[in-house]
Design an enzyme around this catalytic site. Structure first.
Site, PDB file in Angstrom:
ATOM      1  N   CYS A 241       7.130 -29.261 -37.645  1.00  0.00           N
ATOM      2  CA  CYS A 241       6.139 -28.178 -37.766  1.00  0.00           C
ATOM      3  C   CYS A 241       6.514 -27.358 -38.991  1.00  0.00           C
ATOM      4  O   CYS A 241       7.030 -27.895 -39.969  1.00  0.00           O
ATOM      5  CB  CYS A 241       6.092 -27.332 -36.504  1.00  0.00           C
ATOM      6  SG  CYS A 241       7.639 -26.524 -36.071  1.00  0.00           S
ATOM      7  N   GLY A 242       6.286 -26.047 -38.948  1.00  0.00           N
ATOM      8  CA  GLY A 242       6.647 -25.214 -40.082  1.00  0.00           C
ATOM      9  C   GLY A 242       8.132 -24.913 -40.145  1.00  0.00           C
ATOM     10  O   GLY A 242       8.757 -25.005 -41.201  1.00  0.00           O
TER      11      GLY A 242
END
Length: 285
Positions: A241-242
């Site tokens: 993800c981030g």
């Protein structure tokens, strides 16, 4: 002792007085939100809840956001929270399902299976008419906690890079599609846009109902992962993800479908998108 990955507000309310049930508010806000999760916790929380600092329980020597700490440091933090091996830990956040799966995954990573996520988080708790505490948080006793690291549940950048040349695992990215394809800039200005070559995309917020904030039923979850290109039970999945937070929601979703082996790429895009030696696919470039 294992636990159900998800528990309901009704289930939790009946166990708030159980000293072995430890409730953790694991709310985390992106820096762009300019909100303070701990201040909000002090103002409103599930009665008896303790605060799990997603951005503080980390490897403080690593410049990347909230990378996992050593087993010893995690054990120290868990002990400060009054958690023992006999505790059933229940995690929630104020969004429904944004950061609550991060400590759920971390406890499993460090050998603690008696951990659950409150389905729908604080929004579902309040919608069900459950009590909310607004007085100052109470004190609790610390414990001595022993962590048992499970390396199979986490991936480092070197392992993800090696997988590019000899693909044995599928990387599944939890970011919104416009960040995955590079059409929207990353919230961190120093991070390039795009995705890991060969990775697939399933935005984490698709796992929950937008109105109730609860996790979708297993049939809907199975459809989501299948439509994203994942063969559940056959593919070895590494979630990204981030910065390693919402990837844990995908791992939770796979766990609900019977896959308890999915791992998290802890550095995620905050690492991959800033290095000079990591290749990127950016269809929008």
């Amino acid at each position: 002792m294992s636990a159900f990955p998800l528990v309901s507000a009704q289930w939790l309310k009946g166990r708030l007085d159980d000293p072995n049930t430890i409730v953790l508010d694991a709310t985390f806000h992106l820096p762009t939100m300019k909100r303070d999760a701990f201040t909000e916790f002090q103002a409103e929380r599930i009665p008896g809840a303790r605060f799990f600092d997603v951005d503080g329980i980390k490897d403080t020597g690593n410049p990347l956001p909230h990378m996992i700490p050593s087993p010893e440091i995690f054990a120290e933090h868990a002990g400060r929270l009054g958690i023992s091996k006999d505790s059933h830990v229940v995690c929630y956040d104020t969004y429904g399902l944004f950061s609550a799966a991060r400590p759920w995954w971390m406890f499993r990573l460090f050998g603690h299976d008696a951990v659950s996520v409150l389905d729908g988080g604080l929004p579902a708790w309040k919608a069900a008419g459950m009590p909310v505490a607004t007085d100052p948080p109470g004190r609790f006793d610390g414990t001595t906690y022993q962590a048992d690291f499970r390396p199979g549940l986490v991936r480092r950048v070197e392992e993800v890079m090696q997988n590019l040349n000899d693909p044995k695992e599928v990387v599944l990215d939890a970011r919104p599609t416009d960040r995955f394809d590079g059409s929207t800039p990353e919230p961190r200005p120093e991070v390039r846009g795009g995705h890991i070559p060969g990775s697939l995309n399933l935005p984490f917020n698709q796992l929950t109902d937008p109105d109730t904030k609860k996790v979708r039923d297993v049939r809907a979850l199975a459809d989501l992962f299948r439509d994203a290109g994942i063969k559940v039970g056959r593919d070895k999945v590494v979630a990204s993800c981030g910065s390693g937070v919402t990837a844990c929601a995908l791992v939770l979703g796979l766990h609900l479908l019977g896959d308890e082996t999915a791992a998290v790429y802890d550095g995620s895009w905050s690492e991959w998108g800033t290095r000079a030696d990591t290749p990127i696919d950016n269809p929008s470039a």
